[in-house]
Design an enzyme around this catalytic site. Structure first.
Site, PDB file in Angstrom:
ATOM      1  N   ASP A  60      15.552  17.678   4.906  1.00  0.00           N
ATOM      2  CA  ASP A  60      16.545  17.797   4.004  1.00  0.00           C
ATOM      3  C   ASP A  60      16.686  17.153   3.047  1.00  0.00           C
ATOM      4  O   ASP A  60      14.655  16.858   2.615  1.00  0.00           O
ATOM      5  CB  ASP A  60      15.954  15.533   4.500  1.00  0.00           C
ATOM      6  CG  ASP A  60      17.248  14.712   4.144  1.00  0.00           C
ATOM      7  OD1 ASP A  60      17.387  15.562   2.191  1.00  0.00           O
ATOM      8  OD2 ASP A  60      16.805  13.405   3.583  1.00  0.00           O
TER       9      ASP A  60
ATOM     10  N   GLY B 108       6.840  14.519  30.452  1.00  0.00           N
ATOM     11  CA  GLY B 108       6.729  13.610  29.984  1.00  0.00           C
ATOM     12  C   GLY B 108       6.446  13.650  29.219  1.00  0.00           C
ATOM     13  O   GLY B 108       5.421  13.463  28.878  1.00  0.00           O
TER      14      GLY B 108
ATOM     15  N   HIS C 167      15.423  14.902  11.995  1.00  0.00           N
ATOM     16  CA  HIS C 167      15.215  16.235  10.603  1.00  0.00           C
ATOM     17  C   HIS C 167      15.579  15.376   9.924  1.00  0.00           C
ATOM     18  O   HIS C 167      15.476  16.384   8.469  1.00  0.00           O
ATOM     19  CB  HIS C 167      15.910  17.329  10.816  1.00  0.00           C
ATOM     20  CG  HIS C 167      15.212  18.048  12.236  1.00  0.00           C
ATOM     21  ND1 HIS C 167      15.369  18.977  12.886  1.00  0.00           N
ATOM     22  CD2 HIS C 167      14.125  18.382  12.548  1.00  0.00           C
ATOM     23  CE1 HIS C 167      14.739  19.229  13.491  1.00  0.00           C
ATOM     24  NE2 HIS C 167      14.165  18.619  14.403  1.00  0.00           N
ATOM     25  N   THR C 168      15.357  13.731   8.873  1.00  0.00           N
ATOM     26  CA  THR C 168      15.446  13.504   8.007  1.00  0.00           C
ATOM     27  C   THR C 168      14.122  13.149   7.366  1.00  0.00           C
ATOM     28  O   THR C 168      14.116  12.258   5.895  1.00  0.00           O
ATOM     29  CB  THR C 168      16.915  12.204   8.323  1.00  0.00           C
ATOM     30  OG1 THR C 168      16.391  11.646   6.653  1.00  0.00           O
ATOM     31  CG2 THR C 168      15.506  10.566   8.591  1.00  0.00           C
TER      32      THR C 168
ATOM     33  N   HIS D  25       7.546  16.288  21.086  1.00  0.00           N
ATOM     34  CA  HIS D  25       7.471  17.527  22.254  1.00  0.00           C
ATOM     35  C   HIS D  25       5.686  16.983  22.715  1.00  0.00           C
ATOM     36  O   HIS D  25       6.316  18.518  24.131  1.00  0.00           O
ATOM     37  CB  HIS D  25       6.266  18.205  20.958  1.00  0.00           C
ATOM     38  CG  HIS D  25       6.688  19.459  20.204  1.00  0.00           C
ATOM     39  ND1 HIS D  25       6.908  20.470  19.251  1.00  0.00           N
ATOM     40  CD2 HIS D  25       7.745  18.916  19.394  1.00  0.00           C
ATOM     41  CE1 HIS D  25       7.846  20.698  19.060  1.00  0.00           C
ATOM     42  NE2 HIS D  25       8.871  19.983  18.945  1.00  0.00           N
ATOM     43  N   ASP D  26       5.806  16.446  22.640  1.00  0.00           N
ATOM     44  CA  ASP D  26       4.525  15.387  24.642  1.00  0.00           C
ATOM     45  C   ASP D  26       5.527  14.904  25.491  1.00  0.00           C
ATOM     46  O   ASP D  26       5.821  15.701  26.691  1.00  0.00           O
ATOM     47  CB  ASP D  26       3.862  14.566  23.854  1.00  0.00           C
ATOM     48  CG  ASP D  26       3.189  13.713  24.761  1.00  0.00           C
ATOM     49  OD1 ASP D  26       2.191  14.751  26.174  1.00  0.00           O
ATOM     50  OD2 ASP D  26       3.539  12.767  25.372  1.00  0.00           O
TER      51      ASP D  26
ATOM     52  N   ASN E 203       4.713  24.778  19.832  1.00  0.00           N
ATOM     53  CA  ASN E 203       3.820  24.255  18.627  1.00  0.00           C
ATOM     54  C   ASN E 203       2.559  25.057  17.447  1.00  0.00           C
ATOM     55  O   ASN E 203       2.411  24.714  16.814  1.00  0.00           O
ATOM     56  CB  ASN E 203       3.070  23.549  19.849  1.00  0.00           C
ATOM     57  CG  ASN E 203       3.656  22.883  20.334  1.00  0.00           C
ATOM     58  OD1 ASN E 203       4.808  21.692  20.428  1.00  0.00           O
ATOM     59  ND2 ASN E 203       2.634  22.332  21.925  1.00  0.00           N
TER      60      ASN E 203
ATOM     61  N   SER F  12       0.458  15.262  27.255  1.00  0.00           N
ATOM     62  CA  SER F  12      -0.360  16.320  27.900  1.00  0.00           C
ATOM     63  C   SER F  12      -0.362  17.132  26.929  1.00  0.00           C
ATOM     64  O   SER F  12      -1.246  17.796  26.668  1.00  0.00           O
ATOM     65  CB  SER F  12       0.388  17.020  28.821  1.00  0.00           C
ATOM     66  OG  SER F  12       2.308  17.032  28.572  1.00  0.00           O
TER      67      SER F  12
ATOM     68  N   VAL G 214       7.412  17.741  27.380  1.00  0.00           N
ATOM     69  CA  VAL G 214       6.611  18.139  28.789  1.00  0.00           C
ATOM     70  C   VAL G 214       5.544  17.610  29.334  1.00  0.00           C
ATOM     71  O   VAL G 214       4.828  16.555  29.195  1.00  0.00           O
ATOM     72  CB  VAL G 214       5.816  19.772  27.610  1.00  0.00           C
ATOM     73  CG1 VAL G 214       4.804  20.679  28.761  1.00  0.00           C
ATOM     74  CG2 VAL G 214       6.092  20.267  26.512  1.00  0.00           C
TER      75      VAL G 214
ATOM     76  N   ASP H  80       2.903  11.590  28.619  1.00  0.00           N
ATOM     77  CA  ASP H  80       1.374  11.467  28.929  1.00  0.00           C
ATOM     78  C   ASP H  80       0.389  11.847  28.266  1.00  0.00           C
ATOM     79  O   ASP H  80      -0.107  12.162  28.820  1.00  0.00           O
ATOM     80  CB  ASP H  80       1.712  12.098  30.366  1.00  0.00           C
ATOM     81  CG  ASP H  80       2.530  14.609  30.784  1.00  0.00           C
ATOM     82  OD1 ASP H  80       2.259  14.718  29.386  1.00  0.00           O
ATOM     83  OD2 ASP H  80       2.506  14.035  31.682  1.00  0.00           O
TER      84      ASP H  80
ATOM     85  N   ARG I  33       7.043  14.566  15.778  1.00  0.00           N
ATOM     86  CA  ARG I  33       7.321  15.303  16.333  1.00  0.00           C
ATOM     87  C   ARG I  33       6.325  15.030  17.557  1.00  0.00           C
ATOM     88  O   ARG I  33       6.811  16.106  18.651  1.00  0.00           O
ATOM     89  CB  ARG I  33       7.362  16.639  15.374  1.00  0.00           C
ATOM     90  CG  ARG I  33       7.653  17.625  16.367  1.00  0.00           C
ATOM     91  CD  ARG I  33       8.063  18.834  14.457  1.00  0.00           C
ATOM     92  NE  ARG I  33       8.235  20.103  15.143  1.00  0.00           N
ATOM     93  CZ  ARG I  33       7.710  21.054  15.201  1.00  0.00           C
ATOM     94  NH1 ARG I  33       6.424  21.410  14.606  1.00  0.00           N
ATOM     95  NH2 ARG I  33       7.535  22.109  16.376  1.00  0.00           N
TER      96      ARG I  33
HETATM   97  C1  HEM Z   1      17.379  19.137  19.080  1.00  0.00           C
HETATM   98  C2  HEM Z   1      16.573  19.640  18.883  1.00  0.00           C
HETATM   99  C3  HEM Z   1      15.432  20.166  17.625  1.00  0.00           C
HETATM  100  C4  HEM Z   1      15.133  21.280  17.883  1.00  0.00           C
HETATM  101  C5  HEM Z   1      15.565  22.466  17.566  1.00  0.00           C
HETATM  102  C6  HEM Z   1      13.605  21.229  17.037  1.00  0.00           C
HETATM  103  C7  HEM Z   1      13.189  22.118  16.347  1.00  0.00           C
HETATM  104  C8  HEM Z   1      12.275  22.161  14.914  1.00  0.00           C
HETATM  105  C9  HEM Z   1      11.741  23.114  13.960  1.00  0.00           C
HETATM  106  C10 HEM Z   1      12.034  24.751  14.389  1.00  0.00           C
HETATM  107  C11 HEM Z   1      10.897  22.254  13.390  1.00  0.00           C
HETATM  108  C12 HEM Z   1      10.138  23.416  12.217  1.00  0.00           C
HETATM  109  C13 HEM Z   1       8.341  23.478  12.552  1.00  0.00           C
HETATM  110  C14 HEM Z   1       8.031  23.786  11.816  1.00  0.00           C
HETATM  111  O1  HEM Z   1       8.619  24.935  11.320  1.00  0.00           O
HETATM  112  O2  HEM Z   1       6.801  24.517  11.980  1.00  0.00           O
HETATM  113  C15 HEM Z   1      10.786  20.899  13.617  1.00  0.00           C
HETATM  114  C16 HEM Z   1       9.768  19.901  12.569  1.00  0.00           C
HETATM  115  C17 HEM Z   1      10.291  18.706  12.833  1.00  0.00           C
HETATM  116  N1  HEM Z   1      10.899  18.166  14.101  1.00  0.00           N
HETATM  117 FE1  HEM Z   1      12.593  18.624  15.577  1.00  0.00          FE
HETATM  118  N2  HEM Z   1      13.445  20.124  16.599  1.00  0.00           N
HETATM  119  C18 HEM Z   1      14.518  19.118  17.106  1.00  0.00           C
HETATM  120  C19 HEM Z   1      15.015  18.161  17.741  1.00  0.00           C
HETATM  121  C20 HEM Z   1      13.145  16.899  16.817  1.00  0.00           C
HETATM  122  C21 HEM Z   1      13.719  15.092  17.763  1.00  0.00           C
HETATM  123  C22 HEM Z   1      13.927  14.745  18.496  1.00  0.00           C
HETATM  124  C23 HEM Z   1      12.482  15.041  16.811  1.00  0.00           C
HETATM  125  C24 HEM Z   1      12.147  13.755  17.243  1.00  0.00           C
HETATM  126  C25 HEM Z   1      12.732  13.238  17.162  1.00  0.00           C
HETATM  127  C26 HEM Z   1      12.631  15.719  16.130  1.00  0.00           C
HETATM  128  C27 HEM Z   1      10.978  15.755  14.581  1.00  0.00           C
HETATM  129  C28 HEM Z   1      11.042  16.564  13.698  1.00  0.00           C
HETATM  130  C29 HEM Z   1      10.223  16.052  12.795  1.00  0.00           C
HETATM  131  C30 HEM Z   1       9.666  14.990  12.067  1.00  0.00           C
HETATM  132  C31 HEM Z   1       9.813  17.655  12.124  1.00  0.00           C
HETATM  133  C32 HEM Z   1       9.165  17.520  10.960  1.00  0.00           C
HETATM  134  C33 HEM Z   1       7.421  17.798  11.222  1.00  0.00           C
HETATM  135  C34 HEM Z   1       6.894  18.343   9.851  1.00  0.00           C
HETATM  136  O3  HEM Z   1       7.090  18.052   8.813  1.00  0.00           O
HETATM  137  O4  HEM Z   1       5.515  18.423   9.873  1.00  0.00           O
HETATM  138  N3  HEM Z   1      12.637  17.092  15.793  1.00  0.00           N
HETATM  139  N4  HEM Z   1      12.277  20.852  14.602  1.00  0.00           N
END
Ligand code: HEM
Ligand code: NAG
Ligand code: NAG
Ligand code: NAG
Length: 331
Positions: A251, A83, A204-205, A77-78, A105, A87, A81, A85, A73
């Site tokens: 998941d 690119g 999100h798996t 998130h890097d 964040n 940041s 924003v 980089d 993640r």
């Molecule tokens: C499609 C739009 C996306 C939305 C709206 C989104 C939103 C979120 C949110 C709300 C969380 C939980 C954060 C929290 O409650 O503290 C999360 C977790 C996560 N996101 Fe996304 N996300 C998106 C796309 C992505 C992408 C593209 C990736 C990576 C390629 C990603 C990787 C992850 C991972 C791995 C977690 C779990 C992190 C952890 O357990 O520390 N997400 N995301």
């Protein structure tokens, strides 16, 4: 008359020649930045970087399985924003506002100590050579591989920013309340297609989300399995302000294994976030979700394509930016 027509057509031609030249210049400009990333960038200057990164990531995941998700993640998130980089890694100071306190964040992104440990290990092998931005890209790949996902060669050669964007973090990273149209447009703004968006969401798996981010979905949405909603409600009080940081797995069954279960959950209406379930809610992305349910290898292939594209978002290369000594501050 004839001359006027000729003149007009000559004007059209020359303007189209100019337009073509401009197009070529623009294309050269946009492709050159990512064209400067390559898989062999450290072949001579730091061939040991890959082993150094992997061993720290491996140890961190052995200590805490969730860390692989958290690192993946960080890379997302890097990159969204200004690119890829690094940041995101810059700490706030009294005179500098970074990205860590921005809404997507704050209280949510984690794993910065692991990135610090990787940077120390890499600096021991080849001091001053490898950027924090490349460390994030390699560590994200390693995390996916260690948790059972696909492998790929990471393009490297990024340099680190001397700036960050608090407002960019707030505006570019999609919130979990997003609908499909907004998810698609926020990815399009980064040069990523809707197909990339659906494939990258498969991240999100793995990992966890906080109650504050799924409360409205489990209490108020209708496109959710009833029993699943009740289970999630039991660990997420209805009233905002209580239990906001309670965690649930993105998941439900295997949050530390990288496979296609995320999509299997979606077709059962068991997506945890509103934004997750938007990918399978009677719209144009349903077919892609179904295809990943049927074929994990199709998901893996598209996820890799998406990760490489995301990793190519406006990197600093050449003499732009710097190689930070400490990922948390500019040199
Ligand atoms: C499609 C739009 C996306 C939305 C709206 C989104 C939103 C979120 C949110 C709300 C969380 C939980 C954060 C929290 O409650 O503290 C999360 C977790 C996560 N996101 Fe996304 N996300 C998106 C796309 C992505 C992408 C593209 C990736 C990576 C390629 C990603 C990787 C992850 C991972 C791995 C977690 C779990 C992190 C952890 O357990 O520390 N997400 N995301
Ligand atoms: C970040 O979160 C903390 C703890 O919840 C809160 O006190 C602070 O106001 C937040 N900062 C911003 C900029 O929203
Ligand atoms: C998408 O974002 C725009 C601008 O922020 C907002 O006005 C609109 O309500 C959003 N639409 C959806 C479906 O989320
Ligand atoms: C559910 O929706 C209602 C009506 O819009 C709103 O007042 C309430 O705060 C929402 N509850 C949750 C938990 O999001």
């Amino acid at each position: 008359m004839i001359m006027a027509t000729r003149a007009a057509s000559a004007a059209r031609c020359s303007s189209s020649v100019i337009a073509l030249l401009l197009l070529l210049v623009v294309m050269a400009g946009t492709s050159s930045s990512s064209a400067q990333l390559s898989t062999g960038f450290y072949s001579y200057s730091c061939p040991g970087v890959y082993d150094a990164v992997k061993s720290v990531v491996q140890a961190a995941i052995a200590r805490e399985q969730r860390m692989g998700a958290s690192i993946l993640r960080l890379f997302f998130h890097d990159c969204f924003v200004q690119g890829c980089d690094a940041s995101l890694l810059l700490d706030d100071t009294s005179s500098f506002q970074g990205e860590k306190m921005a809404t997507p964040n704050n209280g949510s992104v984690r794993g910065f100590e692991v990135i610090d440990a990787i940077k120390s290990a890499v600096e021991k092998v080849c001091p001053g050579v490898v950027s924090c931005a490349d460390i994030l890209a390699i560590a994200a790949r390693d995390s996916v591989v260690i948790l059972g996902g696909p492998n790929w060669d990471v393009k490297v050669g990024r340099r680190d920013s001397t700036t960050a964007s608090f407002s960019g973090a707030n505006n570019n990273i999609p919130p979990p309340t997003s609908g499909l149209a907004n998810l698609t447009s926020l990815f399009a703004a980064q040069g990523l297609s809707q197909k990339d968006m659906v494939a990258l969401s498969g991240a999100h798996t793995i990992g966890q989300a906080r109650c504050t981010n799924f409360r409205a979905h489990v209490y108020n949405d209708t496109n959710i399995d009833g029993a699943f909603a009740r289970t999630r409600q039991s660990a997420c009080p209805r009233t905002s302000g209580s239990g906001d940081n309670n965690l649930a797995p993105l998941d439900l069954q295997t949050p530390t294994a990288f496979e296609n279960n995320y999509y299997k959950n979606l077709v059962c209406k068991k997506g945890l976030l509103h934004s997750d379930q938007e990918l399978f809610n009677g719209g144009s992305t349903d077919a892609q979700v179904q295809s990943y349910v049927s074929s994990q290898s199709a998901f893996f292939a598209d996820f890799v394509t998406g990760m490489i594209k995301m990793g190519g978002i406006t990197p600093l290369t050449g003499s732009n930016g710097e190689i930070r000594k400490n990922c948390r501050r500019i040199n």
